[in-house]
Design a protein around this motif. Sequence first.
Motif, PDB file in Angstrom:
ATOM      1  N   THR A  48       4.499   1.904  41.457  1.00 27.80           N
ATOM      2  CA  THR A  48       3.360   1.087  41.038  1.00 27.80           C
ATOM      3  C   THR A  48       2.425   1.897  40.141  1.00 27.80           C
ATOM      4  O   THR A  48       1.836   1.385  39.197  1.00 27.80           O
ATOM      5  CB  THR A  48       2.603   0.581  42.280  1.00 27.80           C
ATOM      6  N   GLU A  51       3.899   1.943  36.831  1.00 30.83           N
ATOM      7  CA  GLU A  51       3.644   0.636  36.221  1.00 30.83           C
ATOM      8  C   GLU A  51       2.215   0.561  35.692  1.00 30.83           C
ATOM      9  O   GLU A  51       1.947  -0.027  34.645  1.00 30.83           O
ATOM     10  CB  GLU A  51       3.872  -0.467  37.269  1.00 30.83           C
ATOM     11  N   GLU A  93      12.443   3.704  40.036  1.00 32.75           N
ATOM     12  CA  GLU A  93      11.280   2.820  39.914  1.00 32.75           C
ATOM     13  C   GLU A  93      10.301   3.385  38.864  1.00 32.75           C
ATOM     14  O   GLU A  93       9.753   2.646  38.051  1.00 32.75           O
ATOM     15  CB  GLU A  93      10.615   2.724  41.291  1.00 32.75           C
ATOM     16  N   LYS A  96      11.760   3.025  35.416  1.00 32.96           N
ATOM     17  CA  LYS A  96      11.724   1.627  34.973  1.00 32.96           C
ATOM     18  C   LYS A  96      10.472   1.352  34.136  1.00 32.96           C
ATOM     19  O   LYS A  96      10.471   0.526  33.239  1.00 32.96           O
ATOM     20  CB  LYS A  96      11.721   0.739  36.220  1.00 32.96           C
ATOM     21  N   HIS A  97       9.421   2.052  34.443  1.00 32.20           N
ATOM     22  CA  HIS A  97       8.166   1.812  33.725  1.00 32.20           C
ATOM     23  C   HIS A  97       7.926   2.856  32.644  1.00 32.20           C
ATOM     24  O   HIS A  97       6.818   2.991  32.143  1.00 32.20           O
ATOM     25  CB  HIS A  97       7.009   1.774  34.713  1.00 32.20           C
ATOM     26  N   ASN A 338      -3.749   2.089  32.487  1.00 31.21           N
ATOM     27  CA  ASN A 338      -3.605   0.828  31.749  1.00 31.21           C
ATOM     28  C   ASN A 338      -4.950   0.164  31.503  1.00 31.21           C
ATOM     29  O   ASN A 338      -5.178  -0.437  30.456  1.00 31.21           O
ATOM     30  CB  ASN A 338      -2.711  -0.145  32.512  1.00 31.21           C
ATOM     31  N   HIS A 384       0.942  -6.212  45.494  1.00 27.66           N
ATOM     32  CA  HIS A 384       0.748  -5.544  44.200  1.00 27.66           C
ATOM     33  C   HIS A 384      -0.758  -5.393  43.997  1.00 27.66           C
ATOM     34  O   HIS A 384      -1.503  -6.336  44.242  1.00 27.66           O
ATOM     35  CB  HIS A 384       1.350  -6.394  43.087  1.00 27.66           C
TER      36      HIS A 384
ATOM     37  N   GLU B 395       5.304  -6.716  26.758  1.00 22.78           N
ATOM     38  CA  GLU B 395       4.814  -7.215  28.035  1.00 22.78           C
ATOM     39  C   GLU B 395       4.130  -8.555  27.860  1.00 22.78           C
ATOM     40  O   GLU B 395       4.326  -9.485  28.630  1.00 22.78           O
ATOM     41  CB  GLU B 395       3.843  -6.211  28.669  1.00 22.78           C
TER      42      GLU B 395
END
Lengths: 732, 1014
Positions: A48, A51, A93, A96-97, A338, A384, B395
Amino acid sequence: MARDPKYDILFEPVKIGPKVSRNRFFQTSHCAGIGSERPGTQALFRGTKAEGGWGVVFTEFCSIHPESDEFPYTSARLWDEGDVRNLRPMCDEIHKHGSLAGVQLWYGGIHSPGLESREVPRSASCLPSNLLPARTMYASECDEDDIKAVINMYVLAAKRAQDAGFDLLEVTAGDSTFPVQFLERRYNKRKDKYGGSLENRVRVYLEIMEALKKACGDHCAITTRYELDTLQGPHGLQAKDEGIRVVELMHKAGVCDLWAVKIGDYEEWGEDAATSRFRKSGWMLPFVKETKSVVGDTPVVVNGRYTSPDDMVNVIRSGIADIIGAARPSIADPFLPNKIAEGRLDDVRECIGCNMCVSKFNQCGLLNCTQNATAMEEYRRGWHPEKFDKAEDPCAVLVVGGGPAGMECARVLGERGYDVHLCEAENELGGHLRNVIRYPRMNEWGRVITYRQIQLGKMKNVEVHLGVGRMSADDVLKYGADKVVIATGSRWVTNGMGAEGHSPIPGADASLPTCLTPEQILAGKPVPGERVVVLDGDGHFTGISMAELMADMGKKVVLVTNMSDPAEYSQFTMEIQNNKRLMHEKGITVMRNHWADSYEGGKLTLFHLYRHGWALLEPENGKLPRRESTDVVVLDCDALVLVTAREPVQDLYVELKQRRAEWEGNGLQAVYRVGDCHAPRQISNAIFDGHRLAREFDSPNPQYPLPWIRERQLWGADTVPVLGDGRPVVEV
Amino acid sequence: MQTRELFWQFSSLAVAIFYIVAVAGMAAFAVGLVRHVIRYRKARPAGVAIDWRAGFARMAGDLLTHRTLARRDPYAGAAHRLIFFGFATLFIGTATITLDYDILRPVTGQSFWKGWFYLGFSLVMDVAGLMLIAGLVMMMARRAWFGLAKLDYRRAYRGDTALPPQARAWRVEDWLFLGLLFLIAVSGFVQEATRLIVDKPALADLSPVGEALAVALTALGLDDAGAAVVRHVNWWVHGLLALSFIGAVAWTKGKHMVAAIGSLAVRDARSVSRLPAVGEDAPVGVTAVEDFSWRDLLHFDACTKCGRCHEACPARTTGYPLSPRDLVLDLRLLAEKGGSLAETIAADTLWACRTCGACAEICPVGVEHPVKIVKMRRALVDKGEMDPILRGVLESVGKVGNSFGEPARKRGAWTRDLEFPVKDARKQPVEALWFVGDFASFDPRSQTVSRTVARLFRTAGLDFGLLFEGERTAGNDVRRVGEEGLFESLAAHNTAQLDAATFDWIVTTDPHSLNTIRNEYPGEREVRHYTNVLADLLESGRLTVTRPLGRRVTLHDPCHLGRLNKEYDAPRRVLRAIGCDVVEMPRSRDNSFCCGAGGGRIWVPDPPGTEKPAHHRMHEAAALDGIDVFVTCCPKDLTMFEDARKASGHEADFVVADIAELVAEAIELKIVAPEQLPALAERIAESLAAKVTARVVPDLLDALLKQGVTPLPAPAAPPPLPAPESTPTNPAPPAEPSFAIAPVKAATLAEYERPAKTGLRVLVAVKHVGKLGDDFGFRDDGLDVRAEDLDFQLNEFDETALEEALRLVEKLGGGEVVAVTIGPEDAESSLRRALAKGAHRGVRVWSDGLPPSDPIAVAALLAGVAALETPDLILTGVQSSDFANGATAAALGGILRWPHAAVVVALMWDGHGRMEIVRELEGGVRHAATLPAPAVLSIQAGANVPRFATMRMIKEAKAKPLAVATEVRLAPGTFGAAVAGMACPPVGQAVMIEGSAADIAATVASIIRDKKGL
């Protein structure tokens, strides 16, 4: 909103050995209590963060061999193929991001309790562990074969790590681990080529790095986390002396792809993971700022509990580091990068530096976070941090009480699409936190309120009504809500009732001018006289904060506690040393293992918890089966501060439950309670409570949690290794 | 019988040695060939269907005509033609001898290689040899003296000044290849000549070249004996060279002779327009050279380093680190020698590609560079190794279905400003389904074009509709970026939407969408570009040109329309039909030069300081002779070139316009909103004026000065401009505006449902106001802030007025509070809010023909309500929070001729006699007064604390009566002030005053004097 170009520098890629991090956000390794034993939680908790934009994400400390076993504290492990299988999902994981996965290779040497493996660790010299002196822990002294064997353990673990998918292999020379035990004279009494001069003492560290570079350096970055100053003065490594010279020697050898620098050894861990009560963000900079000038182009990571992008940019622009390391800010807000990237600074959930996270690890539990209730729940509850299931059939919900639990519940309900009214009696949000943040050194905890206040303000379907006064059951019934959440919090008891004996202290009564609760003090009730006793049965931050507040007011303060240490919980938050230093500095007297018998006329009668005899007597009704003692200590005090226990403010909930017959007529379907009015606990629990209720609001009975995924070995599953497997040979 | 001896004076050992060498040479060729074939067989499948029959036919045509080689380089084409046909003829000749000597004679004892056949053969061979030499010399000259950039292996685009090591070997190889062939040909003639000298055959065996050489050699003093020696030695030289050449073919550059034949036979004309799909079990992208298909490997081997792709590539041309030639050569080395793909091909190289297809288009041997790039990008995307901005775009495409990150429901928002509704193709059948695409839907400039196109279609009577929010990004660029998974989901979604709609064909303004829907979506659909549709509409007379434009224009062929879909004529047909003079740029049609936006590059900003492909194109257009308009027919082109025109310094040279805008002008589109066309016309006029001032005036002045004429004292005025023909003639304003000052009268409202008045009735006027968000912009028409940037809510000042009214009726123990608002249906949410807070009844007034709402017009309408409701009191908030208007109450009092008081902070009234009020004046002064009822009061903020609506009140409000008055008649002469335009005020700049204290003081003093006008 677009991001301010001044933050662009934070999003520049950085080359780390053969790898490239997509930005300058780096989650340094941090304990979480998951290890290799909970692969799903590990994968999603770390994934996460990837992400959310963290360019590099590490495991916790990761044991390389059964000799280095910190059980029951949870480390990751790379002992065998089974661990590879369990850590691989985390790497997948993270990849993946688009981020890099890192592992901290850890060999604890002298400080490994070995409670699971029962193996004998090795170290520079055969000495008792200073960290856990009462546990009779010694490491065997390495001869040269042993040194080769340990280096081999690093290599084998590194290869497993590479196999699992890790991109960065970090040798920790922090937390008084094996390399540091060779580096520091107090651990290293050797006379051979690994002892004596600094060049000799650094040899093992260099050899480990070289071996890894040779074995995995083509495909993985070989990095280190290094404590530049152990904060032990001349007895340990000092930043301006041997601390920086080690960096020079290592840099000359050209075997390190990245430096993550920190301060404080294992004993002074609390200076590395320092709380906001003692350290403001960036406190390490004076110690570590020389590193960059020594290592040239090799990237340097520095931590400092940074949550402000401006601070981060300053650190980079001033040439102190290339990469912003973070552990706690990444737990409080996995999406911090982010959010900066998207120009959503007001959505950042800033770490408050309470160390609730590490305190849970130190209790051998799973990490949790005051600010982020979803931490560690990503996998097992499927939460999440930034996404919420929309309620299929949103109804109108009244949340009574704007403290942490109520705010969080209203926020999550709002995110889920419910029509929410949050009604707060006072003119400001925050509940009892509004007092807490006025305790000495506690202001950063206010971030709990500001974050939620801003989020609530953004949601069209949430109305916050302040200053509505205490709502009666009639008010609630007539309000017209479909469902009601009671979050009315708790208050300090006024009669001295506490964990010790669970009964009031005769004579203690906060309606007297000489007896005060923390709430009364913050509300401005005058503290009479000079001599103040703080009776702390709580053990967390309130007792010591009251003591400090009184001392700062010029009072002569005695802190009385039934526990073995003042503010005993701070052993878990790692503030205990500084708490003691602070009390010593401010002249606060401490009485441990005492509790109050009675209070009358300015005299507080205390007894020692263990005053009765050790021998057991014949049982006799109405008597203690020991040699009873009536020894007491009487303190003259002008003011008694009662920090003994809290009680829930639950009358509204109780009355509403009693008037259940009137619900239907008023269109009310359900009443729930969350936070302290349910049970007074830590703020993180209250927030979790509010969050969980809202997440599961459409379950049949949301007052009680739904089952989650429990990760443990199920009978019949295969084991790795199986009995009869040979020992992987590390000896050469 | 004429013939010649093959092994003249050879011992049988020498003959045996020759045969061993010959077999070895041919074996080396065969082994090399087989080795390649084995490599190809081991590689992954091609992934595209191959039509072998058509492929071979086309390949044969390519070889015979040399059309792919001669294209855009006739010199190289001619040279290669000479080499190819010369070499082929010689090869066939040698094979003929082998057939005669080694097969026919040993088997049958017969020979045909004699007599006239032999003589003819000899002549043909002589000519072929001459052709070969001529071709080789041309090629060598080209390499040695032409200085062609495409033959330079230096990688200047990445700053290299020296050749990379592998390229040094290439250069040697190139020269060896030419040199070896040259020597073979020359030694062949020497052999011929010495034979003629020694043997002296009749007719000299019809070998004019050999004969000429023999004569020359003899003249140089070569006697028979010498010639015999040379003949012996040269025979071996020639033979060994030729056989070495054959042996080396498969191992060197020579392999292109075979590989190119294969590559041309399997050439896929649609390689870039229809990328290969990712197979079920295949890796997502190419991470190692082993992941390439056999076609890819064949392409690597076919490359001859001719550099045409290098020349055509827009990325290379503008200094990006990509040369298709070098990419393929590097990959070839990797395929042969192994190594890490990631280390050889930098990610930046891959991201530099715009998938414009220029390289694949021009490659003479059919290499498909972009396909390889996309395959490698897929692996990068799979690993998440991409620009964060790109990641963000992907995205948002994934999340909201468009690259702008806008809510999906806003996709059709551009149609709202049209004068007519656009059909929803999901709900009713249409002839043409317009797939709009992201840019045309969301980019403000492109939206205006979209609206123009819509108006053109409507004018032509075309029955069209949109999918509105059913449409998502078509996925052309998503796929070219390498995000195959997202593309598939977009394709699946859009296909499902298309399948659910009923239409005959699809039209789009976006060549990218056109490409992917036509070529990459499953199923066959007719997809037409709007230029194609417009051309038909113009030529069939459904659109009539009433004002031929007569402008000089140039046209940019969009890569995805032209090169990828071979539509070059439609836009030119349109331009011809509207009377434009099309001047072609040097690079047009299949050689069009990419604007730089393709392949997802429009989402990734080019690094500052680099020249963008679009700038390059602007320079090219500017070099044409005086064009007026640079015409585009792709939304991305429009964006790129409008920016580039300014940034590249050609603002004065021409304007950039979409072809539809020109069509609209030429047919004098009536329904075009006035702000659309004049803008273009104005830009054209400005550009013409600038051009005249910049070019003509200085020349005129120079000429005048040269003649010794004193220039006029006044600055030379630019010559009168040609009247901008396109400006629509405005209806002449009435000569004498007849103003008359007349009192505003109350509006007349038709009856609406309301209860009979039983007690006290208080009207509260409430306003639905828009609160600005953090980020906001203006509507395209510039008349208001975009609705989506406004957060609408009940005017908070009105809440105080409402509370005052409620307290009054509650204190008096009865009565009715009626909330009234003027506004469209949206405003009902604020009216409901007022009802939730306690108002008993709501009235909304709205009608489409109402004038713009200023306080006076609103007051006229409220007065109309008052006439029906006959209230005892009307309250308003002190002002509206959106425009800070505070005049409504005063105006209403004036119209109704009721007493009025503003800024009231306290109201005491028993409902019968005079009311007592307190007003708050400037500086905290209070004014107490009494007024008779009925009256109009505006209530000051802070007069009370408005109650909040509990959930029960909100629920109950839903059932409260709300009447809507739609039949409204305004008294003649009721006007509202209209907004003429909105603009952001210029941002002031703080200035740091520096210098000594005295300097600073002097500067400050002068500023004060200046500002105060002293």
